[in-house]
Write a protein that holds these residues in place. Structure first.
Motif, PDB file in Angstrom:
ATOM      1  N   LEU A   1       6.537  -0.358   8.894  1.00  0.00           N
ATOM      2  CA  LEU A   1       6.553  -0.591   7.449  1.00  0.00           C
ATOM      3  C   LEU A   1       7.742   0.102   6.802  1.00  0.00           C
ATOM      4  CD1 LEU A   1       2.773  -0.080   6.598  1.00  0.00           C
ATOM      5  CD2 LEU A   1       4.015  -2.243   6.811  1.00  0.00           C
ATOM      6  N   PRO A   2       8.515  -0.639   6.010  1.00  0.00           N
ATOM      7  CA  PRO A   2       9.600   0.008   5.262  1.00  0.00           C
ATOM      8  C   PRO A   2       9.002   0.987   4.252  1.00  0.00           C
ATOM      9  CG  PRO A   2       9.858  -2.391   5.287  1.00  0.00           C
ATOM     10  CD  PRO A   2       8.484  -2.104   5.800  1.00  0.00           C
ATOM     11  N   PRO A   3       9.626   2.148   4.034  1.00  0.00           N
ATOM     12  CA  PRO A   3       9.094   3.114   3.069  1.00  0.00           C
ATOM     13  C   PRO A   3       9.248   2.615   1.628  1.00  0.00           C
ATOM     14  CG  PRO A   3      11.226   3.841   3.875  1.00  0.00           C
ATOM     15  CD  PRO A   3      10.871   2.636   4.689  1.00  0.00           C
ATOM     16  N   ALA A   4       8.241   2.896   0.809  1.00  0.00           N
ATOM     17  CA  ALA A   4       8.318   2.538  -0.613  1.00  0.00           C
ATOM     18  C   ALA A   4       8.918   3.712  -1.374  1.00  0.00           C
ATOM     19  CB  ALA A   4       6.928   2.197  -1.139  1.00  0.00           C
ATOM     20  N   ASN A   5      10.157   4.007  -1.084  1.00  0.00           N
ATOM     21  CA  ASN A   5      10.796   5.185  -1.649  1.00  0.00           C
ATOM     22  C   ASN A   5      11.836   4.868  -2.735  1.00  0.00           C
ATOM     23  OD1 ASN A   5      12.639   4.011   0.043  1.00  0.00           O
ATOM     24  ND2 ASN A   5      12.965   5.822   1.319  1.00  0.00           N
ATOM     25  N   THR A   6      11.862   3.597  -3.164  1.00  0.00           N
ATOM     26  CA  THR A   6      12.721   3.216  -4.289  1.00  0.00           C
ATOM     27  C   THR A   6      11.911   2.330  -5.229  1.00  0.00           C
ATOM     28  OG1 THR A   6      13.567   1.185  -3.254  1.00  0.00           O
ATOM     29  CG2 THR A   6      14.742   3.249  -2.758  1.00  0.00           C
ATOM     30  N   GLU A   7      12.407   2.196  -6.444  1.00  0.00           N
ATOM     31  CA  GLU A   7      11.716   1.350  -7.414  1.00  0.00           C
ATOM     32  C   GLU A   7      11.681  -0.097  -6.941  1.00  0.00           C
ATOM     33  OE1 GLU A   7       9.460   0.458 -10.657  1.00  0.00           O
ATOM     34  OE2 GLU A   7      10.076   2.437  -9.918  1.00  0.00           O
ATOM     35  N   ALA A   8      12.785  -0.561  -6.371  1.00  0.00           N
ATOM     36  CA  ALA A   8      12.851  -1.942  -5.876  1.00  0.00           C
ATOM     37  C   ALA A   8      11.847  -2.165  -4.744  1.00  0.00           C
ATOM     38  CB  ALA A   8      14.263  -2.251  -5.395  1.00  0.00           C
ATOM     39  N   ALA A   9      11.727  -1.174  -3.845  1.00  0.00           N
ATOM     40  CA  ALA A   9      10.778  -1.307  -2.733  1.00  0.00           C
ATOM     41  C   ALA A   9       9.343  -1.336  -3.232  1.00  0.00           C
ATOM     42  CB  ALA A   9      10.975  -0.169  -1.742  1.00  0.00           C
ATOM     43  N   ARG A  10       9.030  -0.512  -4.231  1.00  0.00           N
ATOM     44  CA  ARG A  10       7.670  -0.495  -4.767  1.00  0.00           C
ATOM     45  C   ARG A  10       7.331  -1.824  -5.436  1.00  0.00           C
ATOM     46  NH1 ARG A  10       9.090   4.946  -5.825  1.00  0.00           N
ATOM     47  NH2 ARG A  10       9.882   4.407  -7.896  1.00  0.00           N
ATOM     48  N   LYS A  11       8.275  -2.383  -6.201  1.00  0.00           N
ATOM     49  CA  LYS A  11       8.036  -3.671  -6.865  1.00  0.00           C
ATOM     50  C   LYS A  11       7.843  -4.774  -5.825  1.00  0.00           C
ATOM     51  CE  LYS A  11      10.292  -2.755 -11.290  1.00  0.00           C
ATOM     52  NZ  LYS A  11      11.366  -3.145 -12.229  1.00  0.00           N
ATOM     53  N   ALA A  12       8.608  -4.707  -4.744  1.00  0.00           N
ATOM     54  CA  ALA A  12       8.477  -5.727  -3.694  1.00  0.00           C
ATOM     55  C   ALA A  12       7.083  -5.675  -3.068  1.00  0.00           C
ATOM     56  CB  ALA A  12       9.547  -5.520  -2.626  1.00  0.00           C
ATOM     57  N   TYR A  13       6.565  -4.465  -2.819  1.00  0.00           N
ATOM     58  CA  TYR A  13       5.216  -4.333  -2.273  1.00  0.00           C
ATOM     59  C   TYR A  13       4.173  -4.843  -3.281  1.00  0.00           C
ATOM     60  CZ  TYR A  13       6.183  -1.761   2.050  1.00  0.00           C
ATOM     61  OH  TYR A  13       6.587  -1.417   3.323  1.00  0.00           O
ATOM     62  N   GLU A  14       4.367  -4.552  -4.572  1.00  0.00           N
ATOM     63  CA  GLU A  14       3.428  -5.032  -5.592  1.00  0.00           C
ATOM     64  C   GLU A  14       3.422  -6.558  -5.643  1.00  0.00           C
ATOM     65  OE1 GLU A  14       4.838  -3.118  -9.073  1.00  0.00           O
ATOM     66  OE2 GLU A  14       4.014  -1.133  -8.554  1.00  0.00           O
ATOM     67  N   GLN A  15       4.601  -7.181  -5.576  1.00  0.00           N
ATOM     68  CA  GLN A  15       4.686  -8.642  -5.588  1.00  0.00           C
ATOM     69  C   GLN A  15       4.046  -9.247  -4.341  1.00  0.00           C
ATOM     70  OE1 GLN A  15       8.871  -9.346  -6.033  1.00  0.00           O
ATOM     71  NE2 GLN A  15       8.939  -8.658  -8.180  1.00  0.00           N
ATOM     72  N   LEU A  16       4.236  -8.583  -3.194  1.00  0.00           N
ATOM     73  CA  LEU A  16       3.612  -9.069  -1.957  1.00  0.00           C
ATOM     74  C   LEU A  16       2.089  -9.013  -2.067  1.00  0.00           C
ATOM     75  CD1 LEU A  16       3.816  -9.990   1.016  1.00  0.00           C
ATOM     76  CD2 LEU A  16       3.895  -7.549   1.653  1.00  0.00           C
ATOM     77  N   ALA A  17       1.564  -7.934  -2.648  1.00  0.00           N
ATOM     78  CA  ALA A  17       0.113  -7.801  -2.796  1.00  0.00           C
ATOM     79  C   ALA A  17      -0.463  -8.893  -3.684  1.00  0.00           C
ATOM     80  CB  ALA A  17      -0.229  -6.425  -3.353  1.00  0.00           C
ATOM     81  N   LEU A  18       0.291  -9.281  -4.712  1.00  0.00           N
ATOM     82  CA  LEU A  18      -0.163 -10.347  -5.609  1.00  0.00           C
ATOM     83  C   LEU A  18      -0.019 -11.718  -4.958  1.00  0.00           C
ATOM     84  CD1 LEU A  18       1.362  -9.065  -8.974  1.00  0.00           C
ATOM     85  CD2 LEU A  18      -1.055  -9.015  -8.283  1.00  0.00           C
ATOM     86  N   ALA A  19       1.078 -11.920  -4.224  1.00  0.00           N
ATOM     87  CA  ALA A  19       1.358 -13.243  -3.638  1.00  0.00           C
ATOM     88  C   ALA A  19       0.487 -13.521  -2.413  1.00  0.00           C
ATOM     89  CB  ALA A  19       2.836 -13.338  -3.259  1.00  0.00           C
ATOM     90  N   VAL A  20       0.141 -12.489  -1.669  1.00  0.00           N
ATOM     91  CA  VAL A  20      -0.632 -12.673  -0.430  1.00  0.00           C
ATOM     92  C   VAL A  20      -1.846 -11.751  -0.477  1.00  0.00           C
ATOM     93  CG1 VAL A  20      -0.547 -12.691   2.087  1.00  0.00           C
ATOM     94  CG2 VAL A  20       1.532 -13.124   0.780  1.00  0.00           C
ATOM     95  N   PRO A  21      -2.942 -12.152  -1.143  1.00  0.00           N
ATOM     96  CA  PRO A  21      -4.164 -11.320  -1.159  1.00  0.00           C
ATOM     97  C   PRO A  21      -4.658 -11.117   0.276  1.00  0.00           C
ATOM     98  CG  PRO A  21      -4.290 -13.080  -2.777  1.00  0.00           C
ATOM     99  CD  PRO A  21      -3.107 -13.400  -1.930  1.00  0.00           C
ATOM    100  N   PHE A  22      -4.876  -9.883   0.635  1.00  0.00           N
ATOM    101  CA  PHE A  22      -5.250  -9.574   2.024  1.00  0.00           C
ATOM    102  C   PHE A  22      -6.069  -8.291   2.056  1.00  0.00           C
ATOM    103  CE2 PHE A  22      -3.981  -7.430   6.116  1.00  0.00           C
ATOM    104  CZ  PHE A  22      -4.724  -8.263   6.944  1.00  0.00           C
ATOM    105  N   ASP A  23      -7.257  -8.360   2.648  1.00  0.00           N
ATOM    106  CA  ASP A  23      -8.136  -7.194   2.766  1.00  0.00           C
ATOM    107  C   ASP A  23      -8.344  -6.894   4.256  1.00  0.00           C
ATOM    108  OD1 ASP A  23      -9.938  -5.163   2.677  1.00  0.00           O
ATOM    109  OD2 ASP A  23     -11.565  -6.337   1.771  1.00  0.00           O
ATOM    110  N   PRO A  24      -7.606  -5.926   4.804  1.00  0.00           N
ATOM    111  CA  PRO A  24      -7.734  -5.622   6.245  1.00  0.00           C
ATOM    112  C   PRO A  24      -9.057  -4.939   6.590  1.00  0.00           C
ATOM    113  CG  PRO A  24      -6.329  -4.009   5.192  1.00  0.00           C
ATOM    114  CD  PRO A  24      -6.653  -5.038   4.140  1.00  0.00           C
TER     115      PRO A  24
END
Length: 319
Positions: free
Chosen positions: A290-313
């Motif tokens: 997993l790429p680290p969420a250590n920048t604002e851009a990385a955090r937004k990308a993870y948030e967009q992924l969570a919205l675009a691909v609902p997934f409950d492991p």
């Protein structure tokens, strides 16, 4: 298991000569031999005395035992129980025990068995005794690359001999060894004539080097097979990809990651392991990195992924 102090058992100093060891043994044997002794624990004491004498009268066993004495003296048994240190016999010529006379070690201690195995007692050579020299064993550690491609190494081995005064002294030998390509862990490399000298004009023994392969930063050995953890990105694992992978032989191959790959997926590269009949394989174990969420851009990308691909492991947990 408990460490056995063989010098204390025979009542001699560590630097005792072979003659002093022999005299101490004979004195104790006269006292504790079950056929003549009236001591209550004569049988047990005689077994302990025989075991100590078996080791201290044999120059190879005594040299190996002295290594372990030093290990214990340095605090090598912190829990009160003796454990031989890893690779304690590496670079050390050790007599494996080729039969030269009657012996029975069945009643010796667990300590003796764990250190010396089935080593046989040996009778002292007579002046007119003729026999081929004893074979010696030693361990040699090499890299995985040297094991696969072959190499030439210079090694130094230490052995112990008895001088003219009957005292043990160290001898050092240095020579070159050719490592054949494709040698396996645990395999023995035979060096003809490099063992102990023969008696009465007979041929010298051989030296056998047990191959040990040093831990590798990338590959793990399992028999003839090799295993490697292959990190891939989440997108490579989900969508599939072609990635470059180094091989043990020094080359690079392109590997296809199938879509929807999961952690632990095993891919096989046929016959990329150790040579053999059949050759071993190289197995790639997929690990999603997993790429680290250590920048604002990385955090937004993870948030967009969570919205675009609902997934409950954790849905299989029922909570």
């Amino acid at each position: 298991m408990d460490f056995k102090d063989y010098y204390k058992t025979l009542g001699v100093e560590r630097g005792a000569t072979q003659d002093e060891v022999r005299k101490a043994y004979r004195k104790l044997a006269r006292k504790y031999h079950p056929d003549v002794s009236k001591e209550a624990d004569a049988d047990k004491r005689m077994r302990e005395i025989n075991e100590a004498n078996d080791v201290l009268r044999d120059k190879e066993k005594r040299a190996a035992y002295d290594q372990l004495v030093d290990h214990v003296a340095r605090g090598g048994s912190p829990d009160g129980q003796f454990h031989p240190p890893p690779n304690w016999d590496e670079g050390f010529e050790f007599h494996r025990g080729r039969k030269q006379g009657p012996a029975d070690h069945a009643e010796f201690s667990e300590f003796f068995s764990s250190v010396f195995g089935a080593a046989e007692r040996r009778d002292a050579f007579r002046k007119n005794y003729r026999a081929r020299g004893e074979d010696h064993h030693a361990a040699i550690e090499i890299s995985l690359e040297d094991a696969l491609k072959g190499s030439e190494r210079e090694i130094t081995l230490r052995g112990q001999e008895i001088d003219a005064q009957g005292r043990p002294e160290w001898k050092t030998r240095t020579f070159s060894v050719k490592i054949p390509a494709g040698v396996h862990p645990g395999q023995l490399i035979r060096l003809a004539g490099r063992g102990m000298p023969g008696q009465g004009g007979e041929a010298p023994g051989d030296l056998y080097l047990e191959v040990r392969i040093a831990p590798h930063a990338i590959y793990r050995i399992d028999g003839l097979d090799l295993y490697m953890t292959l990190p891939v990105t989440p997108s490579e694992g989900a969508l599939g990809a072609k990635v470059q992978v180094p091989t043990p032989g020094g080359g690079v191959v392109e590997v296809t990651i199938p879509p929807n790959a999961r952690n632990g997926l095993k891919l096989r590269l046929k016959e990329r392991g150790f040579p053999g009949k059949p050759p071993g394989n190289l197995y790639l174990l997929i690990e999603i990195a997993l790429p680290p969420a250590n920048t604002e851009a990385a955090r937004k990308a993870y948030e967009q992924l969570a919205l675009a691909v609902p997934f409950d492991p954790r849905r299989h947990l029922g909570v």
